[in-house]
Design a protein around this motif. Structure first.
Motif, PDB file in Angstrom:
ATOM      1  N   LEU A  64      19.780  46.791  34.543  1.00 16.34           N
ATOM      2  CA  LEU A  64      21.259  46.387  34.383  1.00 16.34           C
ATOM      3  C   LEU A  64      21.783  47.343  33.403  1.00 16.34           C
ATOM      4  CD1 LEU A  64      22.669  43.818  35.324  1.00 16.34           C
ATOM      5  CD2 LEU A  64      22.109  42.847  33.399  1.00 16.34           C
ATOM      6  N   TYR A  65      22.771  48.351  33.922  1.00 16.54           N
ATOM      7  CA  TYR A  65      23.467  49.087  33.176  1.00 16.54           C
ATOM      8  C   TYR A  65      24.964  48.715  32.905  1.00 16.54           C
ATOM      9  CZ  TYR A  65      19.424  51.997  34.171  1.00 16.54           C
ATOM     10  OH  TYR A  65      18.101  52.366  34.270  1.00 16.54           O
ATOM     11  N   ARG A  66      25.671  49.029  31.600  1.00 20.66           N
ATOM     12  CA  ARG A  66      26.951  48.676  31.575  1.00 20.66           C
ATOM     13  C   ARG A  66      27.526  50.064  31.868  1.00 20.66           C
ATOM     14  NH1 ARG A  66      29.083  44.639  27.421  1.00 20.66           N
ATOM     15  NH2 ARG A  66      31.179  44.881  27.688  1.00 20.66           N
ATOM     16  N   VAL A  67      28.584  49.865  32.530  1.00 19.56           N
ATOM     17  CA  VAL A  67      29.523  51.068  32.974  1.00 19.56           C
ATOM     18  C   VAL A  67      30.596  50.914  32.044  1.00 19.56           C
ATOM     19  CG1 VAL A  67      30.423  52.419  34.884  1.00 19.56           C
ATOM     20  CG2 VAL A  67      28.222  51.413  35.058  1.00 19.56           C
ATOM     21  N   GLN A  68      31.245  51.876  31.667  1.00 15.22           N
ATOM     22  CA  GLN A  68      32.364  51.940  30.829  1.00 15.22           C
ATOM     23  C   GLN A  68      33.775  51.762  31.774  1.00 15.22           C
ATOM     24  OE1 GLN A  68      32.513  55.184  27.948  1.00 15.22           O
ATOM     25  NE2 GLN A  68      30.993  54.308  26.812  1.00 15.22           N
ATOM     26  N   ALA A  69      34.768  51.186  31.169  1.00 19.01           N
ATOM     27  CA  ALA A  69      36.042  51.029  31.958  1.00 19.01           C
ATOM     28  C   ALA A  69      36.528  52.177  32.378  1.00 19.01           C
ATOM     29  CB  ALA A  69      36.883  50.251  31.106  1.00 19.01           C
ATOM     30  N   LYS A  70      36.604  53.292  31.740  1.00 15.72           N
ATOM     31  CA  LYS A  70      36.888  54.580  32.124  1.00 15.72           C
ATOM     32  C   LYS A  70      36.563  55.027  33.402  1.00 15.72           C
ATOM     33  CE  LYS A  70      34.415  57.499  28.952  1.00 15.72           C
ATOM     34  NZ  LYS A  70      34.431  58.463  27.840  1.00 15.72           N
ATOM     35  N   TYR A  71      35.226  54.411  33.790  1.00 12.33           N
ATOM     36  CA  TYR A  71      34.538  55.035  35.057  1.00 12.33           C
ATOM     37  C   TYR A  71      34.553  54.032  36.209  1.00 12.33           C
ATOM     38  CZ  TYR A  71      32.479  58.168  31.945  1.00 12.33           C
ATOM     39  OH  TYR A  71      32.369  59.259  30.979  1.00 12.33           O
ATOM     40  N   ASP A  72      35.437  52.885  35.888  1.00 14.14           N
ATOM     41  CA  ASP A  72      35.517  51.781  36.759  1.00 14.14           C
ATOM     42  C   ASP A  72      36.425  52.156  38.000  1.00 14.14           C
ATOM     43  OD1 ASP A  72      36.189  49.423  38.327  1.00 14.14           O
ATOM     44  OD2 ASP A  72      36.985  48.166  36.550  1.00 14.14           O
ATOM     45  N   HIS A  73      36.036  52.207  39.308  1.00  8.90           N
ATOM     46  CA  HIS A  73      36.625  52.412  40.242  1.00  8.90           C
ATOM     47  C   HIS A  73      36.818  51.192  41.434  1.00  8.90           C
ATOM     48  CE1 HIS A  73      37.145  56.641  38.901  1.00  8.90           C
ATOM     49  NE2 HIS A  73      36.092  56.761  38.950  1.00  8.90           N
ATOM     50  N   TYR A  74      36.226  50.240  41.108  1.00  5.31           N
ATOM     51  CA  TYR A  74      35.987  49.163  41.705  1.00  5.31           C
ATOM     52  C   TYR A  74      37.086  47.857  41.412  1.00  5.31           C
ATOM     53  CZ  TYR A  74      32.067  51.330  43.544  1.00  5.31           C
ATOM     54  OH  TYR A  74      30.972  52.334  43.901  1.00  5.31           O
ATOM     55  N   PHE A  75      37.294  47.859  40.195  1.00  8.00           N
ATOM     56  CA  PHE A  75      37.853  46.369  39.822  1.00  8.00           C
ATOM     57  C   PHE A  75      39.430  46.603  39.188  1.00  8.00           C
ATOM     58  CE2 PHE A  75      33.255  46.410  39.262  1.00  8.00           C
ATOM     59  CZ  PHE A  75      33.054  45.266  40.301  1.00  8.00           C
ATOM     60  N   VAL A  76      40.159  45.348  39.274  1.00  7.89           N
ATOM     61  CA  VAL A  76      41.306  45.257  38.744  1.00  7.89           C
ATOM     62  C   VAL A  76      41.401  44.195  37.941  1.00  7.89           C
ATOM     63  CG1 VAL A  76      43.890  45.131  39.060  1.00  7.89           C
ATOM     64  CG2 VAL A  76      42.561  46.481  40.585  1.00  7.89           C
ATOM     65  N   ASP A  80      34.943  47.338  31.644  1.00  7.30           N
ATOM     66  CA  ASP A  80      33.300  47.450  31.644  1.00  7.30           C
ATOM     67  C   ASP A  80      32.797  46.791  32.839  1.00  7.30           C
ATOM     68  OD1 ASP A  80      33.906  48.941  29.335  1.00  7.30           O
ATOM     69  OD2 ASP A  80      32.567  47.781  28.041  1.00  7.30           O
ATOM     70  N   TYR A  81      31.805  47.210  33.512  1.00  4.06           N
ATOM     71  CA  TYR A  81      31.284  46.300  34.428  1.00  4.06           C
ATOM     72  C   TYR A  81      29.637  46.502  34.367  1.00  4.06           C
ATOM     73  CZ  TYR A  81      31.315  50.580  37.780  1.00  4.06           C
ATOM     74  OH  TYR A  81      30.916  51.585  38.350  1.00  4.06           O
ATOM     75  N   LEU A  82      28.868  45.734  35.184  1.00  3.40           N
ATOM     76  CA  LEU A  82      27.675  46.135  35.264  1.00  3.40           C
ATOM     77  C   LEU A  82      27.019  46.531  36.479  1.00  3.40           C
ATOM     78  CD1 LEU A  82      26.198  42.624  33.695  1.00  3.40           C
ATOM     79  CD2 LEU A  82      26.545  44.997  32.446  1.00  3.40           C
ATOM     80  N   GLU A  83      25.995  47.479  36.445  1.00  2.00           N
ATOM     81  CA  GLU A  83      25.418  47.882  37.739  1.00  2.00           C
ATOM     82  C   GLU A  83      24.132  47.189  37.550  1.00  2.00           C
ATOM     83  OE1 GLU A  83      25.394  51.521  39.747  1.00  2.00           O
ATOM     84  OE2 GLU A  83      27.354  52.479  38.693  1.00  2.00           O
ATOM     85  N   LEU A  84      23.864  46.542  38.603  1.00  2.00           N
ATOM     86  CA  LEU A  84      22.469  45.959  38.980  1.00  2.00           C
ATOM     87  C   LEU A  84      21.661  46.745  39.841  1.00  2.00           C
ATOM     88  CD1 LEU A  84      22.057  41.780  39.066  1.00  2.00           C
ATOM     89  CD2 LEU A  84      20.544  43.728  40.468  1.00  2.00           C
ATOM     90  N   TRP A  85      20.313  47.272  39.503  1.00  4.65           N
ATOM     91  CA  TRP A  85      19.546  48.153  40.195  1.00  4.65           C
ATOM     92  C   TRP A  85      17.918  47.273  40.162  1.00  4.65           C
ATOM     93  CZ3 TRP A  85      21.059  52.607  42.698  1.00  4.65           C
ATOM     94  CH2 TRP A  85      22.410  53.067  42.296  1.00  4.65           C
ATOM     95  N   LYS A  86      17.488  47.852  41.226  1.00  2.00           N
ATOM     96  CA  LYS A  86      16.055  47.575  41.533  1.00  2.00           C
ATOM     97  C   LYS A  86      15.608  46.017  41.279  1.00  2.00           C
ATOM     98  CE  LYS A  86      14.197  52.110  40.088  1.00  2.00           C
ATOM     99  NZ  LYS A  86      13.343  52.475  40.801  1.00  2.00           N
ATOM    100  N   LEU A  87      16.496  45.335  41.561  1.00  2.00           N
ATOM    101  CA  LEU A  87      15.976  43.951  41.643  1.00  2.00           C
ATOM    102  C   LEU A  87      14.930  43.573  42.524  1.00  2.00           C
ATOM    103  CD1 LEU A  87      18.215  40.921  41.118  1.00  2.00           C
ATOM    104  CD2 LEU A  87      16.246  40.647  42.990  1.00  2.00           C
ATOM    105  N   GLU A  88      13.814  43.043  41.995  1.00  2.00           N
ATOM    106  CA  GLU A  88      12.803  42.818  42.817  1.00  2.00           C
ATOM    107  C   GLU A  88      11.829  41.778  42.462  1.00  2.00           C
ATOM    108  OE1 GLU A  88       9.260  45.435  45.297  1.00  2.00           O
ATOM    109  OE2 GLU A  88      10.347  46.708  43.852  1.00  2.00           O
ATOM    110  N   VAL A  89      11.226  40.878  43.421  1.00  2.00           N
ATOM    111  CA  VAL A  89      10.449  39.877  42.962  1.00  2.00           C
ATOM    112  C   VAL A  89       9.159  40.180  43.764  1.00  2.00           C
ATOM    113  CG1 VAL A  89       9.942  37.290  43.039  1.00  2.00           C
ATOM    114  CG2 VAL A  89      12.357  38.326  42.819  1.00  2.00           C
TER     115      VAL A  89
END
Length: 160
Positions: A64-76, A80-89
């Motif tokens: 789970l990585y926190r991405v700073q608002a200045k790099y946000d190209h997805y939300f209004v 800041d938002y989270l990038e969730l990677w490598k979720l695996e069970v």
């Protein structure tokens, strides 16, 4: 079943050894191993990895990585938002709520979440209330991100 506890994973040799059991073990962990070998890392180092233990075995994990608002190209509004990677069970522990527990943990931050799902995992993400992001060729570079938005957040419109 007992309560499922998500916990931060320590960046150490034991954690890297446990990661070898996961299919998605790859370059990121190998780079971490090299870092560990060149710098002794204290167990209290901040790690982007979270996991669930069943007894003494790591059975589920994500980063789970926190991405700073200045790099946000997805939300209004941009934030800041989270990038969730490598979720695996691990296969023997699937369909027992471990994946959901990891996603719920990420949602508990009350920030929007972006993920790039693995092939054949879309049904899981839909059950977790994620939706396909509008595709933007420049931004997404061939990936097909899924997003989750807490209340009050909307997807940014893609402009041609």
């Amino acid at each position: 079943m007992a309560t499922i506890k998500v916990q931060p994973l320590l960046v150490n040799y034991k954690t890297l050894e446990e990661f070898k059991r996961f299919k998605e073990y790859g370059n990121q962990e190998l780079a971490m191993l090299e870092d560990l070998e060149s710098n002794i890392v204290e167990n209290d180092s901040e790690s982007p990895f979270f996991g669930i233990y069943y007894g003494s075995a790591l059975v589920a994990r994500m980063s789970l990585y926190r991405v700073q608002a200045k790099y946000d190209h997805y939300f209004v509004p941009p934030q800041d938002y989270l990038e969730l990677w490598k979720l695996e069970v691990l296969p023997d522990y699937r369909k027992q709520g471990f994946g959901k527990a990891l996603v719920d943990f990420a949602k508990s931050y009350k920030l929007p979440i972006k993920t790039n799902p693995r092939i054949n995992s879309h049904a899981f993400w839909e059950r977790m209330d994620f939706q396909k992001a509008q595709y933007d060729m420049e931004r997404d570079l061939g990936e097909n991100p899924l997003i989750w938005m807490p209340s009050g957040v909307e997807e940014r419109e893609v402009t041609e």
